[in-house]
Design a protein around this motif. Structure first.
Motif, PDB file in Angstrom:
ATOM      1  N   VAL A 124       0.858  -1.192   0.000  1.00  0.00           N
ATOM      2  CA  VAL A 124       0.000   0.000   0.000  1.00  0.00           C
ATOM      3  C   VAL A 124       0.891   1.239   0.000  1.00  0.00           C
ATOM      4  N   PRO A 125       0.674   2.171  -0.927  1.00  0.00           N
ATOM      5  CA  PRO A 125       1.516   3.368  -0.961  1.00  0.00           C
ATOM      6  C   PRO A 125       1.316   4.249   0.268  1.00  0.00           C
ATOM      7  N   GLN A 126       2.369   4.940   0.635  1.00  0.00           N
ATOM      8  CA  GLN A 126       2.320   5.811   1.810  1.00  0.00           C
ATOM      9  C   GLN A 126       2.982   7.151   1.501  1.00  0.00           C
ATOM     10  N   VAL A 127       2.335   8.224   1.879  1.00  0.00           N
ATOM     11  CA  VAL A 127       2.949   9.559   1.852  1.00  0.00           C
ATOM     12  C   VAL A 127       2.780  10.121   3.256  1.00  0.00           C
ATOM     13  N   VAL A 128       3.916  10.366   3.913  1.00  0.00           N
ATOM     14  CA  VAL A 128       3.878  10.836   5.303  1.00  0.00           C
ATOM     15  C   VAL A 128       4.527  12.220   5.366  1.00  0.00           C
ATOM     16  N   ILE A 129       3.771  13.193   5.846  1.00  0.00           N
ATOM     17  CA  ILE A 129       4.288  14.568   5.947  1.00  0.00           C
ATOM     18  C   ILE A 129       4.478  14.875   7.434  1.00  0.00           C
ATOM     19  N   LEU A 130       5.746  14.981   7.847  1.00  0.00           N
ATOM     20  CA  LEU A 130       6.041  15.141   9.274  1.00  0.00           C
ATOM     21  C   LEU A 130       6.516  16.557   9.581  1.00  0.00           C
ATOM     22  N   LYS A 131       5.979  17.115  10.661  1.00  0.00           N
ATOM     23  CA  LYS A 131       6.448  18.399  11.184  1.00  0.00           C
ATOM     24  C   LYS A 131       6.978  18.121  12.585  1.00  0.00           C
ATOM     25  N   GLN A 132       8.164  18.625  12.876  1.00  0.00           N
ATOM     26  CA  GLN A 132       8.817  18.282  14.138  1.00  0.00           C
ATOM     27  C   GLN A 132       9.054  19.517  14.992  1.00  0.00           C
ATOM     28  N   ASP A 133       8.718  19.392  16.247  1.00  0.00           N
ATOM     29  CA  ASP A 133       8.994  20.460  17.205  1.00  0.00           C
ATOM     30  C   ASP A 133       9.647  19.779  18.411  1.00  0.00           C
ATOM     31  N   GLY A 134      10.971  19.785  18.400  1.00  0.00           N
ATOM     32  CA  GLY A 134      11.692  19.036  19.435  1.00  0.00           C
ATOM     33  C   GLY A 134      11.462  17.555  19.235  1.00  0.00           C
ATOM     34  N   ASN A 135      10.948  16.899  20.253  1.00  0.00           N
ATOM     35  CA  ASN A 135      10.673  15.466  20.066  1.00  0.00           C
ATOM     36  C   ASN A 135       9.189  15.210  19.797  1.00  0.00           C
ATOM     37  N   LYS A 136       8.462  16.299  19.548  1.00  0.00           N
ATOM     38  CA  LYS A 136       7.024  16.141  19.253  1.00  0.00           C
ATOM     39  C   LYS A 136       6.790  16.155  17.738  1.00  0.00           C
ATOM     40  N   LEU A 137       5.971  15.235  17.275  1.00  0.00           N
ATOM     41  CA  LEU A 137       5.684  15.136  15.836  1.00  0.00           C
ATOM     42  C   LEU A 137       4.220  15.438  15.558  1.00  0.00           C
ATOM     43  N   THR A 138       3.986  16.248  14.542  1.00  0.00           N
ATOM     44  CA  THR A 138       2.623  16.431  14.034  1.00  0.00           C
ATOM     45  C   THR A 138       2.688  16.235  12.517  1.00  0.00           C
ATOM     46  N   GLY A 139       1.586  16.457  11.835  1.00  0.00           N
ATOM     47  CA  GLY A 139       1.564  16.295  10.381  1.00  0.00           C
ATOM     48  C   GLY A 139       0.455  15.378   9.951  1.00  0.00           C
ATOM     49  N   SER A 140       0.681  14.693   8.859  1.00  0.00           N
ATOM     50  CA  SER A 140      -0.379  13.823   8.335  1.00  0.00           C
ATOM     51  C   SER A 140       0.236  12.688   7.529  1.00  0.00           C
ATOM     52  N   ALA A 141      -0.585  11.694   7.259  1.00  0.00           N
ATOM     53  CA  ALA A 141      -0.131  10.561   6.443  1.00  0.00           C
ATOM     54  C   ALA A 141      -1.323   9.955   5.730  1.00  0.00           C
ATOM     55  N   GLY A 142      -1.047   9.300   4.631  1.00  0.00           N
ATOM     56  CA  GLY A 142      -2.122   8.669   3.874  1.00  0.00           C
ATOM     57  C   GLY A 142      -1.566   7.987   2.644  1.00  0.00           C
ATOM     58  N   PRO A 143      -2.449   7.435   1.817  1.00  0.00           N
ATOM     59  CA  PRO A 143      -1.970   6.709   0.638  1.00  0.00           C
ATOM     60  C   PRO A 143      -1.448   7.633  -0.466  1.00  0.00           C
ATOM     61  N   GLN A 144      -1.858   8.886  -0.423  1.00  0.00           N
ATOM     62  CA  GLN A 144      -1.395   9.854  -1.420  1.00  0.00           C
ATOM     63  C   GLN A 144      -1.481  11.264  -0.828  1.00  0.00           C
ATOM     64  N   VAL A 145      -0.866  12.225  -1.517  1.00  0.00           N
ATOM     65  CA  VAL A 145      -0.845  13.607  -1.015  1.00  0.00           C
ATOM     66  C   VAL A 145      -2.271  14.139  -0.888  1.00  0.00           C
ATOM     67  N   GLN A 146      -3.138  13.756  -1.811  1.00  0.00           N
ATOM     68  CA  GLN A 146      -4.515  14.275  -1.826  1.00  0.00           C
ATOM     69  C   GLN A 146      -5.401  13.645  -0.748  1.00  0.00           C
ATOM     70  N   GLU A 147      -4.944  12.559  -0.144  1.00  0.00           N
ATOM     71  CA  GLU A 147      -5.769  11.902   0.885  1.00  0.00           C
ATOM     72  C   GLU A 147      -4.901  11.708   2.132  1.00  0.00           C
ATOM     73  N   GLN A 148      -4.999  12.674   3.030  1.00  0.00           N
ATOM     74  CA  GLN A 148      -4.139  12.670   4.212  1.00  0.00           C
ATOM     75  C   GLN A 148      -4.964  12.631   5.503  1.00  0.00           C
ATOM     76  N   TYR A 149      -4.437  11.943   6.485  1.00  0.00           N
ATOM     77  CA  TYR A 149      -5.101  11.783   7.784  1.00  0.00           C
ATOM     78  C   TYR A 149      -4.198  12.354   8.881  1.00  0.00           C
ATOM     79  N   PRO A 150      -4.763  13.105   9.819  1.00  0.00           N
ATOM     80  CA  PRO A 150      -3.914  13.760  10.816  1.00  0.00           C
ATOM     81  C   PRO A 150      -3.193  12.781  11.747  1.00  0.00           C
TER      82      PRO A 150
END
Lengths: 359, 122
Positions: free
Chosen positions: B37-63
Motif C-alpha cells: 500500500v503506498p504511503q505519503v507521510v508529511i512530518l512536522k517536528q517540534d523538538g521530540n514532538k511530531l505532528t503532520g499527516s499521512a495517507g496513501p497519497q498527497v490528496q488523501e491525508q489523515y492527521p
C-alpha cells in the motif's frame, strides 16, 4: 485408473484435510459475521424505531457531547431501522440510537473471536505462509471434490440408513453429503481459489478490459487543503451525493478532517454484485463533486472479481445463498472427518490387498 | 530548581531527537496481504514532538496523533476510516525509516512492515 484417483483423493485429504476443515468451519461462521457480531453486542446493536431519524449533525453533536469533543472520523448507517448507527472515533466506534441520539456504548478496536475466525479463514492466522496454504487448500478442495465425484459415480450411493457406530455409516454420510453438496462445494472452492489467486486472476482478466479511460464523473481535482470561509455541513454533503445517485442507499460518510473531503458511500440495491462500490468525494467548501466512482463504471475484470467474491460469500442472492454457503461450509469438516474415519477403519479391517479398491 | 531541571531535560530530549521533518514516501505490506500500500507521510517536528499527516497519497491525508521522536525511534498514530494505524519506526539512515505498523479495527488486528524514504526536507 480408479485406484489412482482414490490415491489422489486420499493423498490430498491427508495433506490438506486439516486446513480444508478449518476453512470450512470458519467459513460457516463468517457467512453470518454481521449477524453474529450484533448478537454478541445486542445492547449496542438494536434500537426500537420511534419518531424521526436524527440528522447526522444532531447525531454528531450528541456523540461529541458524550465523548468530550473527540473528533468524528465517519458515520456508519445501518441497513435496517432497528439496528443502531455507528460513529467512528479515534479511540473506538460509538453505537448510537439514531432516533434519540443516545450513545449506547463505545467499542474499542482489537482482535475478537469473530475477527480471529476471519483471520483463520483468509490466512490461517499465520501471515504470508498461512495465506499461501489457504489458497492452495482451495485448489486441493477442487481436486477432492472432482475426484470424489469420480469415485462416487459407479455405485451412486445417496442415502443414510440411520446412525450406526460402524464404517458403513461414515461411508454413507461421506457419499451422501458429498453428492448433495457437490455443486455448492465446487463453487465455493473455485471462487475461494480465485480469491486466493486474485493477483494472478486480475492480470489474466486484465486482458479483457477495455483501455482505461477517465470514468464518468472522475476528475483530476484534488481536495483542497487550505482553510475556507465556510464549510458545508455533513447533511448538505450527503444531500449532494444523494442527488448524484437517486435511489441509492447511504451507508457511510467520512469526514473531511480525515482525507481532505467528504467521502460519501452509497449502495445501489439493484446491484447485488458491486452495489456498495459507489463513492462520491465532495469538496468541504464548495460542495462540488470532486470525484465519483460508481459500480456501473467498474471494468469487466473488476466486475468479474466482484461477482466471484459475491458468490463466495453468498451475498449474490441474499439470505438464501448465504444460508447455502453456510451449510456447505459446515459440511466441509464433516466430509474431512468422515473421510478420515473411513480411511482409518479401512486400514484396520480390510486386508492389504483390498485397500485401494472400490470404496 | 524544578523548572530548570525540566528545561534541561526537555533540551536534552530535543537534542537527542533525530531530524525527521519532511515528506516521506514508501509503502507498507500487511502480513498475509496481497498488495503493498503506498504511503505519503508529511512530518512536522517540534523538538521530540511530531505532528503532520499521512495517507496513501498527497490528496488523501489523515492527521497524525501522539507523534514522538526519541533518538532514532519514531512513533505516531492515525485513524483512517475504521482502522487505527500505530507506526513504530526507526531511522535506518538519514533519509530512510523502517519499522512496523499495527492495524486495528473492530474485531480485527493485523501487522505490517513499513519502509519510507525522505523525498523532501522541511
Amino acid at each position: 485408473m480408479r485406484k489412482i484417483i482414490l490415491q489422489v483423493h486420499l493423498l490430498v485429504a491427508l495433506i490438506a484435510g486439516a486446513f480444508i476443515a478449518v476453512l470450512g468451519a470458519t467459513g460457516s461462521v463468517i457467512a453470518f459475521e454481521p449477524e453474529l457480531d450484533r448478537l454478541t453486542h445486542a445492547h449496542l446493536s438494536y434500537v426500537s424505531p420511534s419518531g424521526r431519524v436524527l440528522t447526522l449533525q444532531e447525531i454528531g453533536d450528541a456523540v461529541s457531547r458524550k465523548s468530550g469533543g473527540e473528533p468524528i472520523v465517519a458515520y456508519l448507517l445501518s441497513e435496517s431501522p432497528d439496528i443502531s448507527w455507528e460513529v467512528v472515533l479515534p479511540r473506538g466506534i460509538a453505537s448510537v440510537n439514531q432516533y434519540t441520539g443516545e450513545v449506547l456504548g463505545v467499542r474499542t478496536r482489537g482482535q475478537s473471536a469473530l475477527g480471529f475466525a476471519r483471520e483463520l479463514h483468509v490466512r490461517l492466522a499465520s501471515g504470508d505462509a498461512g495465506r499461501n496454504i489457504a489458497k492452495w487448500s482451495g485448489v486441493a478442495t477442487l481436486i477432492s471434490v472432482t475426484s470424489g465425484l469420480y469415485l462416487w459415480w459407479p455405485a451412486k450411493r445417496m442415502r443414510i440408513r440411520g446412525f450406526r457406530r460402524n464404517r458403513s455409516f461414515w461411508f454413507e454420510l461421506h457419499n451422501s453429503a458429498g453428492i448433495f453438496l457437490l455443486v455448492p462445494l465446487f463453487v465455493l472452492a473455485a471462487t475461494g481459489a480465485v480469491i486466493g489467486f486474485e493477483d494472478q486472476a486480475s492480470r489474466l482478466l486484465g486482458k479483457l478490459n477495455r483501455p482505461h479511460t477517465i470514468r464518468s464523473g472522475e476528475t483530476a481535482t484534488s481536495p483542497r487543503t487550505m482553510p475556507c470561509a465556510a464549510e458545508i455541513t455533513t447533511d448538505q454533503a450527503v444531500a449532494i451525493a444523494r442527488a448524484q445517485m437517486p435511489g441509492a442507499v447511504l451507508y457511510r460518510v467520512q469526514m473531511p478532517r480525515y482525507g481532505g473531503a467528504y467521502r460519501v458511500s452509497l449502495d445501489d440495491p439493484q446491484d447485488r454484485v458491486a452495489g456498495a462500490r459507489n463513492l462520491m468525494v465532495i469538496d468541504r467548501c464548495s460542495g462540488d463533486v470532486i470525484s465519483s466512482s460508481r459500480s456501473s463504471d467498474l471494468l469487466l475484470a473488476e466486475r468479474i472479481l466482484a461477482a466471484n467474491e459475491a458468490i463466495h460469500t453468498g451475498e449474490v442472492l441474499g439470505m438464501p445463498s448465504r444460508i447455502l454457503a453456510c451449510l456447505t461450509s459446515v459440511a466441509v469438516p464433516v466430509q474431512v472427518i468422515s473421510g478420515l474415519l473411513l480411511w482409518l477403519r479401512r486400514r484396520k479391517i480390510m486386508p492389504t490387498a483390498e485397500r485401494g479398491g472400490v470404496v | 530548581m524544578k523548572t530548570i531541571i525540566s528545561v534541561v531535560v526537555l533540551l536534552a530530549a530535543s537534542a537527542l531527537a533525530g531530524d525527521v521533518a519532511g515528506t516521506w514516501t514508501g509503502t507498507f505490506k500487511a502480513s498475509g496481504g496481497d498488495h503493498t500500500v503506498p504511503q505519503v507521510v508529511i512530518l512536522k517536528q517540534d523538538g521530540n514532538k511530531l505532528t503532520g499527516s499521512a495517507g496513501p497519497q498527497v490528496q488523501e491525508q489523515y492527521p497524525i496523533e501522539n507523534g514522538k521522536v526519541d533518538g532514532d525511534h519514531v512513533t505516531f498514530e492515525l485513524t483512517s476510516g475504521e482502522w487505527r494505524f500505530s507506526y513504530d519506526l526507526r531511522l535506518a539512515a538519514k533519509d530512510e525509516m523502517k519499522g512496523d505498523l499495527a492495524l486495528k479495527s473492530i474485531n480485527n488486528s493485523r501487522t505490517a512492515t513499513v519502509s519510507l524514504k525522505r523525498t523532501k526536507r522541511d
